[in-house]
Design a protein around this motif. Sequence first.
Motif, PDB file in Angstrom:
ATOM      1  N   ASP A  16      -4.373  63.124  85.314  1.00 54.38           N
ATOM      2  CA  ASP A  16      -3.756  63.826  84.178  1.00 54.38           C
ATOM      3  C   ASP A  16      -4.747  64.777  83.505  1.00 54.38           C
ATOM      4  O   ASP A  16      -4.386  65.898  83.111  1.00 54.38           O
ATOM      5  CB  ASP A  16      -3.242  62.809  83.157  1.00 54.38           C
ATOM      6  CG  ASP A  16      -1.960  62.131  83.602  1.00 54.38           C
ATOM      7  OD1 ASP A  16      -1.341  62.595  84.580  1.00 54.38           O
ATOM      8  OD2 ASP A  16      -1.580  61.116  82.968  1.00 54.38           O
ATOM      9  N   SER A 304      -0.663  61.912  72.087  1.00 49.80           N
ATOM     10  CA  SER A 304      -0.617  60.870  73.107  1.00 49.80           C
ATOM     11  C   SER A 304      -0.951  61.353  74.511  1.00 49.80           C
ATOM     12  O   SER A 304      -1.032  60.545  75.429  1.00 49.80           O
ATOM     13  CB  SER A 304       0.771  60.215  73.129  1.00 49.80           C
ATOM     14  OG  SER A 304       1.772  61.183  73.418  1.00 49.80           O
ATOM     15  N   LYS A 305      -1.116  62.647  74.674  1.00 47.52           N
ATOM     16  CA  LYS A 305      -1.433  63.209  75.990  1.00 47.52           C
ATOM     17  C   LYS A 305      -2.709  64.031  75.884  1.00 47.52           C
ATOM     18  O   LYS A 305      -2.955  64.705  74.872  1.00 47.52           O
ATOM     19  CB  LYS A 305      -0.281  64.067  76.507  1.00 47.52           C
ATOM     20  CG  LYS A 305       0.988  63.265  76.805  1.00 47.52           C
ATOM     21  CD  LYS A 305       2.095  64.177  77.310  1.00 47.52           C
ATOM     22  CE  LYS A 305       3.315  63.362  77.735  1.00 47.52           C
ATOM     23  NZ  LYS A 305       3.871  62.569  76.629  1.00 47.52           N
ATOM     24  N   GLU A 308      -2.241  67.770  75.057  1.00 44.14           N
ATOM     25  CA  GLU A 308      -1.788  67.924  73.677  1.00 44.14           C
ATOM     26  C   GLU A 308      -2.953  67.729  72.703  1.00 44.14           C
ATOM     27  O   GLU A 308      -3.125  68.490  71.743  1.00 44.14           O
ATOM     28  CB  GLU A 308      -0.692  66.898  73.405  1.00 44.14           C
ATOM     29  CG  GLU A 308      -0.235  66.793  71.967  1.00 44.14           C
ATOM     30  CD  GLU A 308       0.611  65.553  71.722  1.00 44.14           C
ATOM     31  OE1 GLU A 308       1.168  65.451  70.606  1.00 44.14           O
ATOM     32  OE2 GLU A 308       0.695  64.681  72.618  1.00 44.14           O
ATOM     33  N   GLY A 323      -2.703  56.234  73.146  1.00 45.99           N
ATOM     34  CA  GLY A 323      -2.218  56.278  74.511  1.00 45.99           C
ATOM     35  C   GLY A 323      -1.445  55.038  74.902  1.00 45.99           C
ATOM     36  O   GLY A 323      -0.954  54.290  74.048  1.00 45.99           O
TER      37      GLY A 323
END
Length: 365
Positions: A16, A304-305, A308, A323
């Motif tokens: 990710d 949470s990402k 972001e 997370g």
Amino acid sequence: FLGPPEVAGVDAAIADINSAGGVLGQPLQKIDGDSGDATTTIAAQTVDAQIKQGVSAIIGAAQSAVSLSVIKTTTAAGVVLFSPANTSSELSDTAITKGLYFRTVAPDTFQGAVLAALAQADGAKNVAIMALTDVYTTGLADDVTKNFEVAGGTVAVRVNYDPTPASYTAGVAKVKAADPDALILIGFSESKGVIQQLQAQGIGPQKLTLFLCDGQMSNALAVGLPSGLMNGVKGTIPGVQASEKLRAQMLATNPNLTDFAYGPESYDATVLVALAAEAAQSTKGADIAAQIPAVSAQGNEPCSKFAECVALLKAGQAISYVGPSGATGIKANGDPSYATMTIWQFGPDNTIAPIDSIAADVPTS
């Protein structure tokens, strides 16, 4: 059984992070290494090799005793050590960790309270406690004892044992003689030998209520045990159950996974290190360590990402990364301020499933 899901959690996070542009414009790189266990020098050899290769942070180890065995080396090198699974309360001491150690699970002050409360909620009033002789297991046993007694229960006998069949036999005999109404067994995979001895001496899990902890609570523990023997046995695992989305990501990196414990915590440990590097605009361990509490601080702009969160940092926003693990407010001593404990139970087929979870502020003592 802890290693594979932890590695898969790290790999899912790296995928990710790198799909979002990496860290400071460069792909995040991983160097695999074996941490062994507290009876070997494998971890020391791995850490030495990784430090020589210039790592900024090490995700691990799984066992508290292993992390304690290498912490002097990592701190001397200025390298962050970030565990997704360590729970020993010793690792809350900054005199030991020098501000370069962090974790996404709560210390045993939390697990000890939940495990003691679980036993009492199930009717236990006079328990036996068996603990493997190890810094994590004996420390957790101390926390369980304190919480159980404060709540009005009694500990009929406390037995520390070595990982040998003779020690299992002697320890179980002491438990049987004390005639408790439940046994809290704190150990690792060697606990299978203890359970077999409990059964041999007539006080197996279907006769004497048994509670376990995260070091043993897995499907692997029951492999080879009689069908149904573990049915109803409950235990605690710090952290959350991996979501279906994260399980899919983890399985994409390792299709052979059967356990997912500490996968969310491993994912978050990796992302927090990457975000701290972004916040510090540095890959030096000390700079990253200084920013880990900042990027997880409660009350800032939540995200949470990874992508972001980085966008918010670049816009000058103070962030609060939350997370998959739900752990937040990583303090300067490395402990989360808020975390989750999941309660699991073995079914008739000797496999575990979650039955409850407790998310709360982490007690400090």
